[in-house]
Design a protein around this motif. Sequence first.
Motif, PDB file in Angstrom:
ATOM      1  N   LEU A 138       0.807  -1.211   0.000  1.00  0.00           N
ATOM      2  CA  LEU A 138       0.000   0.000   0.000  1.00  0.00           C
ATOM      3  C   LEU A 138       0.848   1.272   0.000  1.00  0.00           C
ATOM      4  O   LEU A 138       0.311   2.376   0.098  1.00  0.00           O
ATOM      5  N   GLY A 139       2.151   1.120  -0.118  1.00  0.00           N
ATOM      6  CA  GLY A 139       3.026   2.280  -0.250  1.00  0.00           C
ATOM      7  C   GLY A 139       3.606   2.816   1.047  1.00  0.00           C
ATOM      8  O   GLY A 139       4.150   3.931   1.060  1.00  0.00           O
ATOM      9  N   VAL A 140       3.535   2.051   2.139  1.00  0.00           N
ATOM     10  CA  VAL A 140       4.075   2.487   3.426  1.00  0.00           C
ATOM     11  C   VAL A 140       5.411   1.788   3.671  1.00  0.00           C
ATOM     12  O   VAL A 140       5.526   0.565   3.517  1.00  0.00           O
ATOM     13  N   ASP A 141       6.422   2.563   4.015  1.00  0.00           N
ATOM     14  CA  ASP A 141       7.721   2.005   4.376  1.00  0.00           C
ATOM     15  C   ASP A 141       7.595   1.397   5.767  1.00  0.00           C
ATOM     16  O   ASP A 141       7.717   2.079   6.786  1.00  0.00           O
ATOM     17  N   HIS A 142       7.335   0.090   5.822  1.00  0.00           N
ATOM     18  CA  HIS A 142       6.984  -0.561   7.072  1.00  0.00           C
ATOM     19  C   HIS A 142       8.085  -0.453   8.112  1.00  0.00           C
ATOM     20  O   HIS A 142       7.831  -0.134   9.288  1.00  0.00           O
ATOM     21  N   ARG A 143       9.315  -0.714   7.724  1.00  0.00           N
ATOM     22  CA  ARG A 143      10.409  -0.681   8.695  1.00  0.00           C
ATOM     23  C   ARG A 143      10.627   0.728   9.241  1.00  0.00           C
ATOM     24  O   ARG A 143      10.826   0.919  10.447  1.00  0.00           O
ATOM     25  N   ARG A 144      10.571   1.700   8.384  1.00  0.00           N
ATOM     26  CA  ARG A 144      10.783   3.079   8.830  1.00  0.00           C
ATOM     27  C   ARG A 144       9.663   3.545   9.748  1.00  0.00           C
ATOM     28  O   ARG A 144       9.921   4.144  10.804  1.00  0.00           O
ATOM     29  N   GLU A 145       8.410   3.268   9.370  1.00  0.00           N
ATOM     30  CA  GLU A 145       7.281   3.691  10.194  1.00  0.00           C
ATOM     31  C   GLU A 145       7.243   2.932  11.514  1.00  0.00           C
ATOM     32  O   GLU A 145       6.901   3.503  12.557  1.00  0.00           O
ATOM     33  N   THR A 146       7.609   1.663  11.493  1.00  0.00           N
ATOM     34  CA  THR A 146       7.657   0.886  12.733  1.00  0.00           C
ATOM     35  C   THR A 146       8.717   1.421  13.673  1.00  0.00           C
ATOM     36  O   THR A 146       8.514   1.482  14.898  1.00  0.00           O
ATOM     37  N   THR A 147       9.856   1.825  13.125  1.00  0.00           N
ATOM     38  CA  THR A 147      10.913   2.417  13.952  1.00  0.00           C
ATOM     39  C   THR A 147      10.422   3.694  14.628  1.00  0.00           C
ATOM     40  O   THR A 147      10.707   3.948  15.806  1.00  0.00           O
ATOM     41  N   LYS A 148       9.681   4.513  13.886  1.00  0.00           N
ATOM     42  CA  LYS A 148       9.119   5.733  14.471  1.00  0.00           C
ATOM     43  C   LYS A 148       8.143   5.418  15.603  1.00  0.00           C
ATOM     44  O   LYS A 148       8.150   6.073  16.657  1.00  0.00           O
ATOM     45  N   VAL A 149       7.309   4.403  15.394  1.00  0.00           N
ATOM     46  CA  VAL A 149       6.358   4.021  16.432  1.00  0.00           C
ATOM     47  C   VAL A 149       7.088   3.509  17.671  1.00  0.00           C
ATOM     48  O   VAL A 149       6.732   3.852  18.811  1.00  0.00           O
ATOM     49  N   LEU A 150       8.122   2.703  17.476  1.00  0.00           N
ATOM     50  CA  LEU A 150       8.882   2.187  18.618  1.00  0.00           C
ATOM     51  C   LEU A 150       9.560   3.318  19.389  1.00  0.00           C
ATOM     52  O   LEU A 150       9.624   3.285  20.623  1.00  0.00           O
ATOM     53  N   ALA A 151      10.062   4.313  18.661  1.00  0.00           N
ATOM     54  CA  ALA A 151      10.662   5.468  19.336  1.00  0.00           C
ATOM     55  C   ALA A 151       9.611   6.230  20.138  1.00  0.00           C
ATOM     56  O   ALA A 151       9.868   6.676  21.271  1.00  0.00           O
TER      57      ALA A 151
END
Length: 343
Positions: free
Chosen positions: A237-250
């Motif tokens: 769907l066009g979402v950079d999963h690893r990058r967005e997950t890293t932001k959520v974890l932070a």
Amino acid sequence: MTPDQLTAPPLAAAPTGRGARTRRTPSPRLRLALAAALALAVVAGFLLADTHGYAEFVVPLRLRRLAALVVVGWAVALSTVLFQTVTGNRILTPALMGFDALYVLLQTVVVFAFSSQLLRDLDPRLQFVAETLLMLAFALTLFRWLFASGRYPLHVLILVGMVFATLFRSIASFLQRLIDPSEFQTLQNLMFASFTTVDEDLVWITAAVVAVATLVVVRRLHVFDVLALGAETATNLGVDHRRETTKVLALVAVLVSVSTALVGPITFFGLLVAHLAYQLAGTHRHAVVLPMAGLSAVVCLVGGQFVLERLLEVTTTLSVVIELVGGLTFIALLIHRARRNLA
């Protein structure tokens, strides 16, 4: 069709005609409104009950504890739901990453190396900043090393976090056995969350941090809905999963660090309110689940404190009751998942 739909029994035909009744479930907005009304009622009861005509003196004294209860409850609720979103597992909490264990270890090292008197004499603001920065440094280093680098999947990060949590608890337990019994009694009080001796300035600092984090969450609600679909679907769907997950974890690390540094560790509370939110929201959209979790946390914490102090008139620490109920909820979820897998 999904496998569940293929194996599900056929639905009974709905009754038709003038005598038929249609069962309507409350809309998500109505559910949120009811939860907000209940939270306001609980807050009002906590502030105004048993003032005995001295509300102008009693209410300001209760406001500090109320602010701590609301801020910590909201932070823990948001962090738990977001952590479960990126991990795809509703029986996990950020406590698995070792935040609570690291907090207890820090307190134990100070008492072992110096004395409990140092903790009492130390400026609470300095202590708050030091504990928050150490927990953040640990979490962000772990996230960057194991996940953001792209070398390891998310489940490896969780497993390593659990190993560190076990290590921290083992070291803390070993040092506690060497501490003088009188010193250990003081240390034991720090192992459970306390809302009675919270510094007012620290409450407002924590509230400001949580407010900023909440604004970030509100702006990315649609991203969280996509992340909940899984890595492959989110990527398609066009979402950079690893990058967005890293932001959520932070973001989770910030929320858990400041709330733990403010009142102490609350291990299973997030699991309890997150499960309540999923059951009460009536939808999986984060625009409903996240505020429902926050409101559930406010009702549980403020309502629990009100029941203990005003109705039962006991001095039991609220966090002890929360850990008991949360632990039972965790066991119930494990049993439910095991039965579902065996079915």
